[in-house]
Design a protein around this motif. Structure first.
Motif, PDB file in Angstrom:
ATOM      1  N   TRP A   1     -68.711  30.879   1.528  1.00  0.00           N
ATOM      2  CA  TRP A   1     -68.498  29.487   1.148  1.00  0.00           C
ATOM      3  C   TRP A   1     -67.242  29.367   0.275  1.00  0.00           C
ATOM      4  O   TRP A   1     -66.475  28.423   0.433  1.00  0.00           O
ATOM      5  CB  TRP A   1     -69.718  28.928   0.412  1.00  0.00           C
TER       6      TRP A   1
ATOM      7  N   PHE B   1     -64.257  29.292   2.621  1.00  0.00           N
ATOM      8  CA  PHE B   1     -64.091  28.193   3.567  1.00  0.00           C
ATOM      9  C   PHE B   1     -64.389  26.809   2.987  1.00  0.00           C
ATOM     10  O   PHE B   1     -63.892  25.819   3.504  1.00  0.00           O
ATOM     11  CB  PHE B   1     -64.952  28.433   4.812  1.00  0.00           C
ATOM     12  N   GLN B   2     -65.224  26.736   1.955  1.00  0.00           N
ATOM     13  CA  GLN B   2     -65.518  25.470   1.276  1.00  0.00           C
ATOM     14  C   GLN B   2     -65.605  25.737  -0.227  1.00  0.00           C
ATOM     15  O   GLN B   2     -66.694  25.724  -0.814  1.00  0.00           O
ATOM     16  CB  GLN B   2     -66.816  24.855   1.799  1.00  0.00           C
TER      17      GLN B   2
ATOM     18  N   LEU C   1     -72.150  24.277   8.382  1.00  0.00           N
ATOM     19  CA  LEU C   1     -70.886  24.920   8.024  1.00  0.00           C
ATOM     20  C   LEU C   1     -70.152  25.378   9.278  1.00  0.00           C
ATOM     21  O   LEU C   1     -68.944  25.174   9.422  1.00  0.00           O
ATOM     22  CB  LEU C   1     -71.139  26.107   7.089  1.00  0.00           C
TER      23      LEU C   1
ATOM     24  N   ALA D   1     -68.702  22.415  11.168  1.00  0.00           N
ATOM     25  CA  ALA D   1     -67.538  21.845  10.488  1.00  0.00           C
ATOM     26  C   ALA D   1     -66.331  22.766  10.577  1.00  0.00           C
ATOM     27  O   ALA D   1     -65.192  22.302  10.672  1.00  0.00           O
ATOM     28  CB  ALA D   1     -67.873  21.553   9.031  1.00  0.00           C
ATOM     29  N   GLN D   2     -66.587  24.083  10.543  1.00  0.00           N
ATOM     30  CA  GLN D   2     -65.497  25.059  10.542  1.00  0.00           C
ATOM     31  C   GLN D   2     -65.868  26.251  11.422  1.00  0.00           C
ATOM     32  O   GLN D   2     -66.327  27.274  10.932  1.00  0.00           O
ATOM     33  CB  GLN D   2     -65.218  25.514   9.116  1.00  0.00           C
TER      34      GLN D   2
ATOM     35  N   GLU E   1     -64.279  28.553  12.676  1.00  0.00           N
ATOM     36  CA  GLU E   1     -63.617  29.813  12.344  1.00  0.00           C
ATOM     37  C   GLU E   1     -64.423  30.668  11.375  1.00  0.00           C
ATOM     38  O   GLU E   1     -64.127  31.848  11.172  1.00  0.00           O
ATOM     39  CB  GLU E   1     -62.203  29.558  11.791  1.00  0.00           C
ATOM     40  N   VAL E   2     -65.472  30.111  10.798  1.00  0.00           N
ATOM     41  CA  VAL E   2     -66.353  30.845   9.892  1.00  0.00           C
ATOM     42  C   VAL E   2     -67.163  31.908  10.658  1.00  0.00           C
ATOM     43  O   VAL E   2     -67.579  32.914  10.092  1.00  0.00           O
ATOM     44  CB  VAL E   2     -67.314  29.867   9.166  1.00  0.00           C
TER      45      VAL E   2
END
Length: 141
Positions: free
Chosen positions: A36, A39-40, A84, A87-88, A90-91
């Motif tokens: 997290w 990425f966030q 997550l 939303a992304q 690539e994670v």
């Protein structure tokens, strides 16, 4: 939704909750909080605190004999990880790497227990796929 994302989120949520009651907990928490953080970043500290709160809830539930809390926590974390990943995307690669590192720390399933089965199949044209976790009887005419 991509079934692979759903499966990855399910695996991540279940793995984290399973490890909450093991000696590998700190490593698992740090790995996921780091995910997290990368990425966030704005949510990273809150996520680490929520993992700790979830662990405390799980340990109390186990002491009280509450068997439902573990599956509820797993579902909660599966949802967060799924969101997550949506939303992304690539994670996903980083998450797989973390889960691979954590898998040796997972407790062994007792013999004769019912485990989790993950299957994937694709058929095209007029192809058919039959899958089963146990017995399967197919009669075609």
């Amino acid at each position: 939704m991509d079934p692979q994302i759903a499966d990855l989120a399910r695996t991540a949520g279940t793995t984290m909750v399973t490890l909450m009651a093991t000696s590998a907990w700190e490593s698992a928490r740090d790995g996921m909080a780091g995910l997290w953080r990368r990425f966030q970043p704005a949510r990273a500290d809150g996520i680490a605190e929520e993992y700790e709160a979830g662990r405390a809830d799980l340990l109390l539930a186990r002491e009280a004999g509450d068997e439902d809390s573990e599956s509820e926590l797993a579902a909660e974390w599966q949802g967060r990880v799924r969101r997550l990943l949506l939303a992304q995307p690539e994670v996903a690669d980083e998450l797989r790497r973390i889960l691979d590192e954590l898998s040796p720390a997972l407790p062994e399933s007792p013999p004769h227990s019912v485990g989790e089965i993950h299957m994937k199949a694709e058929a095209s044209g007029s192809g058919r796929v039959y899958q089963a976790g146990r017995d399967q009887h197919i009669t075609e005419r």
